[in-house]
Design an enzyme around this catalytic site. Structure first.
Site, short mmCIF file in Angstrom:
data_model
loop_
_atom_site.label_atom_id
_atom_site.label_comp_id
_atom_site.label_asym_id
_atom_site.label_seq_id
_atom_site.Cartn_x
_atom_site.Cartn_y
_atom_site.Cartn_z
N HIS A 17 3.36 29.54 40.97
CA HIS A 17 2.53 30.02 41.87
C HIS A 17 1.05 29.35 41.43
O HIS A 17 0.48 29.12 42.44
CB HIS A 17 2.27 31.79 41.63
CG HIS A 17 3.53 32.47 42.21
ND1 HIS A 17 4.16 33.52 41.24
CD2 HIS A 17 4.45 32.42 43.19
CE1 HIS A 17 4.93 33.99 41.90
NE2 HIS A 17 5.32 33.37 43.07
N LYS A 41 12.10 44.51 47.51
CA LYS A 41 11.78 44.67 45.93
C LYS A 41 11.42 45.86 45.76
O LYS A 41 10.42 46.44 46.30
CB LYS A 41 10.94 43.45 45.56
CG LYS A 41 11.61 41.88 45.99
CD LYS A 41 10.71 41.00 45.47
CE LYS A 41 11.37 39.50 46.00
NZ LYS A 41 10.54 38.59 45.81
N ARG A 90 10.88 25.80 46.80
CA ARG A 90 11.52 25.42 45.58
C ARG A 90 12.80 24.72 45.73
O ARG A 90 13.30 23.77 45.04
CB ARG A 90 11.69 26.76 44.50
CG ARG A 90 10.33 27.33 44.07
CD ARG A 90 10.79 28.54 43.48
NE ARG A 90 11.48 29.44 44.52
CZ ARG A 90 12.12 30.69 44.14
NH1 ARG A 90 12.34 30.94 42.90
NH2 ARG A 90 12.70 31.33 45.11
N SER A 128 9.65 35.12 39.49
CA SER A 128 8.97 36.23 38.88
C SER A 128 10.40 37.09 38.27
O SER A 128 10.21 37.44 37.02
CB SER A 128 8.25 37.20 39.86
OG SER A 128 7.19 36.40 40.48
N1 COA Z 1 6.91 29.14 41.70
C1 COA Z 1 7.61 30.03 41.06
N2 COA Z 1 7.90 31.19 41.71
C2 COA Z 1 8.05 31.04 42.93
C3 COA Z 1 7.24 30.05 43.63
C4 COA Z 1 6.80 29.06 42.86
N3 COA Z 1 5.92 28.22 43.58
N4 COA Z 1 7.56 30.46 45.19
C5 COA Z 1 8.31 31.56 45.07
N5 COA Z 1 8.47 31.99 43.96
C6 COA Z 1 9.42 33.06 43.53
C7 COA Z 1 8.57 34.23 43.71
O1 COA Z 1 8.16 34.64 42.53
C8 COA Z 1 9.80 35.11 44.09
O2 COA Z 1 10.55 35.64 42.93
P1 COA Z 1 11.18 37.12 42.95
O3 COA Z 1 12.07 37.02 43.93
O4 COA Z 1 11.82 37.19 41.71
O5 COA Z 1 10.13 38.10 42.83
C9 COA Z 1 10.74 34.51 44.96
O6 COA Z 1 10.26 33.04 44.46
C10 COA Z 1 10.61 34.52 46.36
O7 COA Z 1 9.35 34.22 46.70
P2 COA Z 1 8.88 34.74 48.08
O8 COA Z 1 9.88 34.33 49.34
O9 COA Z 1 7.37 34.13 48.33
O10 COA Z 1 8.79 36.16 48.29
P3 COA Z 1 7.70 37.27 47.71
O11 COA Z 1 8.48 38.71 47.37
O12 COA Z 1 7.03 36.79 46.69
O13 COA Z 1 6.75 37.48 48.94
C11 COA Z 1 6.38 38.64 51.13
C12 COA Z 1 7.46 37.78 50.16
C13 COA Z 1 5.48 39.52 50.45
C14 COA Z 1 5.26 37.43 51.40
C15 COA Z 1 6.84 38.83 52.46
O14 COA Z 1 7.75 40.01 52.13
C16 COA Z 1 5.83 39.49 53.30
O15 COA Z 1 5.19 38.80 54.09
N6 COA Z 1 5.63 40.77 53.38
C17 COA Z 1 4.66 41.60 54.24
C18 COA Z 1 5.58 42.11 55.44
C19 COA Z 1 5.76 41.17 56.55
O16 COA Z 1 4.85 40.74 56.91
N7 COA Z 1 7.09 41.11 56.78
C20 COA Z 1 7.67 40.38 57.89
C21 COA Z 1 7.79 39.05 57.38
S1 COA Z 1 8.13 38.07 58.93
#
Ligand code: COA
Length: 166
Positions: A17, A41, A90, A128
């Protein structure tokens, strides 16, 4: 002023990140790193704890602000006058889900575009959950997360084990 939002659960923030945040900060005037809720989650850290860890590791990056928000990302982008959502990709496996989210966010807020940055090769495998799992099994998370938050993660996860998964 070009404002972008980098949203995520950041539970916890990883070195991958941080790599995206540093690179994205160079592409806009203001980058809001938004700690948000993924309803699929159950987080191990509270939103406040996740913000505090992010603040510690990227608070000194010029143009970066750490915030939390509990509603829709599309609404938050409108509220902050952000034209860009930054997401890290990724692997090809990330693409389908991210494509769907980008289209949904643009439907909800036509003023916002999603820009994808390729995660640097050394962090392609990282997430994560992987960090929490390694910590819960007594493994070494050096390099997976910034040094300044390593002890906080180990203390919490080793105390609570895998309870964040249930
Ligand atoms: N390096 C390391 N890990 C990374 C990474 C990077 N560059 N990019 C992503 N990851 C990991 C994250 O840590 C996460 O790990 P986890 O599944 O073990 O927690 C995984 O990849 C998925 O990342 P991401 O797709 O960004 O999911 P997220 O849970 O971190 O974030 C939100 C998702 C919060 C942005 C999304 O749910 C959201 O927008 N929520 C708000 C409500 C909303 O608007 N919903 C409708 C959306 S259309």
């Amino acid at each position: 002023m070009k404002i972008a939002i980098y949203p995520g659960s950041f539970d916890p923030v990883t070195s991958g990140h941080v790599d995206i945040i540093r690179r994205a900060a160079g592409l806009c005037d203001k980058l809001i790193v938004a700690v948000m809720h993924n309803q699929a989650k159950k987080p191990a850290f509270s939103p406040e704890e996740r913000c505090e860890m992010l603040q510690r590791v990227v608070g000194d990056v010029p143009g970066v602000e750490v915030r939390m928000f509990s509603g829709l990302l599309a609404d938050y982008a409108a509220q902050e006058h952000a034209e860009t959502i930054i997401k890290g990709l990724r692997a090809v496996s990330d693409f389908e889900y991210e494509f769907q989210m980008a289209l949904a966010n643009r439907k909800l807020n036509p003023g916002v575009d999603t820009v994808f940055l390729m995660t640097s090769a050394e962090y392609m495998y990282l997430s994560s959950s992987i960090v929490k799992d390694i910590a819960a099994h007594g493994g070494d998370i050096t390099g997976f997360v910034p040094d300044s938050i390593q002890d906080d993660i180990l203390l919490r996860i080793r105390k609570e084990g895998n309870s964040w998964q249930r």
